[in-house]
Motif scaffolding. Structure first.
Motif, PDB file in Angstrom:
ATOM      1  N   ALA A 144      51.693 -47.204  19.003  1.00 24.17           N
ATOM      2  CA  ALA A 144      52.088 -47.853  17.756  1.00 24.17           C
ATOM      3  C   ALA A 144      53.494 -48.428  17.852  1.00 24.17           C
ATOM      4  CB  ALA A 144      52.004 -46.846  16.606  1.00 24.17           C
ATOM      5  N   LEU A 145      54.392 -47.697  18.538  1.00 21.29           N
ATOM      6  CA  LEU A 145      55.770 -48.169  18.700  1.00 21.29           C
ATOM      7  C   LEU A 145      55.819 -49.428  19.557  1.00 21.29           C
ATOM      8  CD1 LEU A 145      58.829 -47.817  18.354  1.00 21.29           C
ATOM      9  CD2 LEU A 145      58.772 -46.164  20.239  1.00 21.29           C
ATOM     10  N   LEU A 146      55.038 -49.459  20.622  1.00 16.34           N
ATOM     11  CA  LEU A 146      55.046 -50.618  21.513  1.00 16.34           C
ATOM     12  C   LEU A 146      54.549 -51.879  20.813  1.00 16.34           C
ATOM     13  CD1 LEU A 146      53.795 -48.964  24.824  1.00 16.34           C
ATOM     14  CD2 LEU A 146      56.012 -50.050  24.464  1.00 16.34           C
ATOM     15  N   GLU A 147      53.663 -51.720  19.850  1.00 16.43           N
ATOM     16  CA  GLU A 147      53.186 -52.884  19.102  1.00 16.43           C
ATOM     17  C   GLU A 147      54.301 -53.526  18.270  1.00 16.43           C
ATOM     18  OE1 GLU A 147      49.819 -51.813  16.796  1.00 16.43           O
ATOM     19  OE2 GLU A 147      48.498 -51.514  18.531  1.00 16.43           O
ATOM     20  N   LYS A 148      55.304 -52.722  17.911  1.00 17.29           N
ATOM     21  CA  LYS A 148      56.425 -53.221  17.105  1.00 17.29           C
ATOM     22  C   LYS A 148      57.589 -53.709  17.956  1.00 17.29           C
ATOM     23  CE  LYS A 148      55.428 -49.914  13.375  1.00 17.29           C
ATOM     24  NZ  LYS A 148      55.981 -48.807  12.555  1.00 17.29           N
ATOM     25  N   LEU A 149      57.494 -53.474  19.259  1.00 17.04           N
ATOM     26  CA  LEU A 149      58.607 -53.800  20.154  1.00 17.04           C
ATOM     27  C   LEU A 149      58.598 -55.288  20.488  1.00 17.04           C
ATOM     28  CD1 LEU A 149      60.785 -52.017  21.619  1.00 17.04           C
ATOM     29  CD2 LEU A 149      59.337 -52.172  23.649  1.00 17.04           C
ATOM     30  N   PRO A 150      59.768 -55.925  20.486  1.00 17.27           N
ATOM     31  CA  PRO A 150      59.820 -57.328  20.932  1.00 17.27           C
ATOM     32  C   PRO A 150      59.311 -57.456  22.364  1.00 17.27           C
ATOM     33  CG  PRO A 150      61.906 -56.631  19.945  1.00 17.27           C
ATOM     34  CD  PRO A 150      61.085 -55.397  20.111  1.00 17.27           C
ATOM     35  N   ASP A 151      58.821 -58.633  22.720  1.00 17.44           N
ATOM     36  CA  ASP A 151      58.362 -58.861  24.090  1.00 17.44           C
ATOM     37  C   ASP A 151      59.463 -58.491  25.073  1.00 17.44           C
ATOM     38  OD1 ASP A 151      55.943 -59.738  23.221  1.00 17.44           O
ATOM     39  OD2 ASP A 151      56.494 -61.868  23.230  1.00 17.44           O
ATOM     40  N   SER A 152      59.085 -57.755  26.106  1.00 18.98           N
ATOM     41  CA  SER A 152      60.066 -57.267  27.076  1.00 18.98           C
ATOM     42  C   SER A 152      59.846 -57.923  28.427  1.00 18.98           C
ATOM     43  CB  SER A 152      59.940 -55.750  27.216  1.00 18.98           C
ATOM     44  OG  SER A 152      60.729 -55.269  28.282  1.00 18.98           O
ATOM     45  N   ASP A 153      60.933 -58.091  29.175  1.00 20.96           N
ATOM     46  CA  ASP A 153      60.810 -58.610  30.535  1.00 20.96           C
ATOM     47  C   ASP A 153      60.721 -57.464  31.540  1.00 20.96           C
ATOM     48  OD1 ASP A 153      63.349 -57.631  30.380  1.00 20.96           O
ATOM     49  OD2 ASP A 153      64.366 -59.452  31.093  1.00 20.96           O
ATOM     50  N   SER A 154      60.350 -56.277  31.060  1.00 17.58           N
ATOM     51  CA  SER A 154      60.213 -55.088  31.912  1.00 17.58           C
ATOM     52  C   SER A 154      58.749 -54.652  31.924  1.00 17.58           C
ATOM     53  CB  SER A 154      61.100 -53.954  31.402  1.00 17.58           C
ATOM     54  OG  SER A 154      62.454 -54.347  31.352  1.00 17.58           O
ATOM     55  N   PRO A 155      57.923 -55.249  32.794  1.00 20.34           N
ATOM     56  CA  PRO A 155      56.492 -54.918  32.791  1.00 20.34           C
ATOM     57  C   PRO A 155      56.215 -53.461  33.118  1.00 20.34           C
ATOM     58  CG  PRO A 155      57.073 -56.255  34.711  1.00 20.34           C
ATOM     59  CD  PRO A 155      58.253 -56.272  33.807  1.00 20.34           C
ATOM     60  N   HIS A 156      57.191 -52.790  33.777  1.00 26.11           N
ATOM     61  CA  HIS A 156      56.933 -51.392  34.116  1.00 26.11           C
ATOM     62  C   HIS A 156      56.796 -50.519  32.866  1.00 26.11           C
ATOM     63  CE1 HIS A 156      61.400 -51.943  34.259  1.00 26.11           C
ATOM     64  NE2 HIS A 156      61.367 -50.878  33.497  1.00 26.11           N
ATOM     65  N   ILE A 157      57.291 -50.978  31.700  1.00 22.32           N
ATOM     66  CA  ILE A 157      57.073 -50.235  30.455  1.00 22.32           C
ATOM     67  C   ILE A 157      55.577 -50.150  30.165  1.00 22.32           C
ATOM     68  CG2 ILE A 157      57.362 -50.311  27.945  1.00 22.32           C
ATOM     69  CD1 ILE A 157      60.154 -51.362  28.349  1.00 22.32           C
ATOM     70  N   ASN A 158      54.897 -51.282  30.259  1.00 18.78           N
ATOM     71  CA  ASN A 158      53.449 -51.287  29.995  1.00 18.78           C
ATOM     72  C   ASN A 158      52.681 -50.500  31.045  1.00 18.78           C
ATOM     73  OD1 ASN A 158      53.644 -52.907  27.663  1.00 18.78           O
ATOM     74  ND2 ASN A 158      53.742 -54.768  28.900  1.00 18.78           N
ATOM     75  N   TYR A 159      53.109 -50.593  32.302  1.00 19.55           N
ATOM     76  CA  TYR A 159      52.436 -49.834  33.355  1.00 19.55           C
ATOM     77  C   TYR A 159      52.635 -48.334  33.170  1.00 19.55           C
ATOM     78  CZ  TYR A 159      51.577 -54.139  35.977  1.00 19.55           C
ATOM     79  OH  TYR A 159      51.137 -55.381  36.373  1.00 19.55           O
ATOM     80  N   LEU A 160      53.841 -47.937  32.759  1.00 17.63           N
ATOM     81  CA  LEU A 160      54.096 -46.515  32.542  1.00 17.63           C
ATOM     82  C   LEU A 160      53.273 -46.000  31.365  1.00 17.63           C
ATOM     83  CD1 LEU A 160      55.529 -43.900  33.168  1.00 17.63           C
ATOM     84  CD2 LEU A 160      57.546 -44.738  31.927  1.00 17.63           C
ATOM     85  N   PHE A 161      53.204 -46.785  30.295  1.00 18.86           N
ATOM     86  CA  PHE A 161      52.365 -46.378  29.158  1.00 18.86           C
ATOM     87  C   PHE A 161      50.899 -46.281  29.585  1.00 18.86           C
ATOM     88  CE2 PHE A 161      49.734 -47.619  25.437  1.00 18.86           C
ATOM     89  CZ  PHE A 161      49.916 -46.448  24.704  1.00 18.86           C
TER      90      PHE A 161
END
Length: 378
Positions: free
Chosen positions: A329-346
């Motif tokens: 739910a938090l990631l849906e509210k997060l501005p687009d990030s240039d750190s793709p490893h955030i999505n991979y870690l999730f």
């Protein structure tokens, strides 16, 4: 030369060495490692050279003698500092398999042969239980081992083997007898250079990179009877079930470390408007930290009754799922990030929580049935 001195086996010193290792060898390569299909040879060699490969093995063999509480703390440090849960899984598998199956169950002749190589990182292990199309349910397992003089002759196929492509020694769960349809399983150490041993591609998974998974095929594979680990016919309870309980308990802190890392990643780009959501997750992680440490202590104290450990682990797992949902739910509210490893870690966190989902549901139902029975029998 190793940086670890076994004479100074202090937990804080060891954890600092592990933190330094993760800072030097994992964190800088995080973006590469978290998507890699192959575990890098140079990373394993760095692990071996650090002296940490023998962390879980007995001190009287020149190793570090860590208990499960220290191994759990080590997993937390690697995941939180390095940010790649798949690397944590590779190292924890090496530590836990070495401790559970070789230091505990192997005959002294095998220990003398293997422990120095495991300590030096020249050898690693893979536990071979699951089979293609059958999973790890004992009713469906088919791999057999029959005695032929002083040898076991094994036939069957195993899949989904953690560290399989890295391993050169395999702990194979095989049927050694069957009475009235009831199978008796034994754990047998099978070197990869045994006659009749073949590697297979196994089952590929799309998360927890770069932890490798492979398979093996055994065709009249012959190994000495002396390679039996533990008691013949007793391996499903003593090897498989106990391994899963200890593995989950000792690995709990690694899951928490990964979530702390993800929270830190998110906080680097989040705005003040997300402070409440971030605070809510942070306090949940504090509670999970306490449970994970207690689980590791229970693993150290566990005797034959693993039920209290399994029940607390189920509760921990459910709270991790709740935390993962909060992250989503938090990631849906997060501005687009240039750190793709955030999505991979999730991805790694959320998908790892789906492993053995059916088994968890069955255990929860069994516990619930017991609660209902007690309530109705008053």
């Amino acid at each position: 030369m190793s940086d670890v001195n076994p004479a100074k086996n202090q937990s804080a010193d060891i954890l600092q060495l592990i933190r330094n290792f993760a800072d030097d060898h994992i964190r800088p390569r995080r973006a590469e490692l978290i998507v890699s299909d192959v575990f890098p040879e140079d990373l394993w060699q760095a692990f071996a050279a650090s002296g940490l490969a023998g962390l879980s093995l007995p001190e009287d063999h020149g190793s570090l003698g860590a208990n499960y509480k220290l191994l759990s703390a080590a997993a937390r440090v690697i995941s939180r500092t390095g940010g790649v849960p798949g690397v944590t899984m590779v190292f924890m598998a090496h530590w836990l398999m070495s401790k559970l199956h070789i230091a505990t169950d192997a005959p002294s002749s095998l220990q003398r042969h293997l422990i120095p190589s495991l300590t030096a990182g020249k050898t690693t292990l893979s536990v071979a239980i699951s089979e293609p199309g059958a999973g790890a349910h004992p009713k469906h397992l088919k791999t057999t081992a029959r005695r032929d003089g002083n040898d076991f002759v094994l036939n069957g196929e195993k899949a989904f083997l953690t560290n399989g492509p890295l391993a050169d020694q395999f702990i194979v769960l095989a049927i050694t007898s069957e009475t009235d349809g009831r199978k008796a399983f034994s754990a047998i150490l099978v070197p990869a250079d045994s006659p009749g041993f073949h590697r297979t591609e196994g089952v590929k998974i799309d998360f927890l990179h770069p932890c490798p998974h492979g398979g093996i095929a055994l065709e009249d594979c012959r190994v000495p009877v002396a390679n039996l680990l533990g008691e013949e016919g007793d391996a499903f309870t003593k090897t498989s079930m106990r391994m899963r309980a200890i593995e989950d308990a000792a690995g709990a802190a690694g899951q928490v470390g990964s979530m702390y890392c993800l929270l830190s990643d998110i906080a680097e780009t989040a705005g003040n408007d997300l402070a409440m959501e971030i605070g809510a997750i942070a306090t949940r992680l504090q509670a999970l930290d306490v449970i994970a440490e207690h689980l590791a202590s229970m693993a150290d104290a566990a005797g034959n009754d693993l039920q209290p450990l399994l029940e607390l682990q189920l509760g921990f797992h459910q709270q991790c799922q709740n935390c993962s949902e909060a992250f989503g739910a938090l990631l849906e509210k997060l501005p687009d990030s240039d750190s793709p490893h955030i999505n991979y870690l999730f991805r790694d966190i959320s998908k790892s929580l789906s492993i053995a989902k059916n088994a968890h549901v069955a255990r929860l139902a069994k516990i619930g049935t017991t609660v209902l029975h007690h309530a109705r029998s008053r």
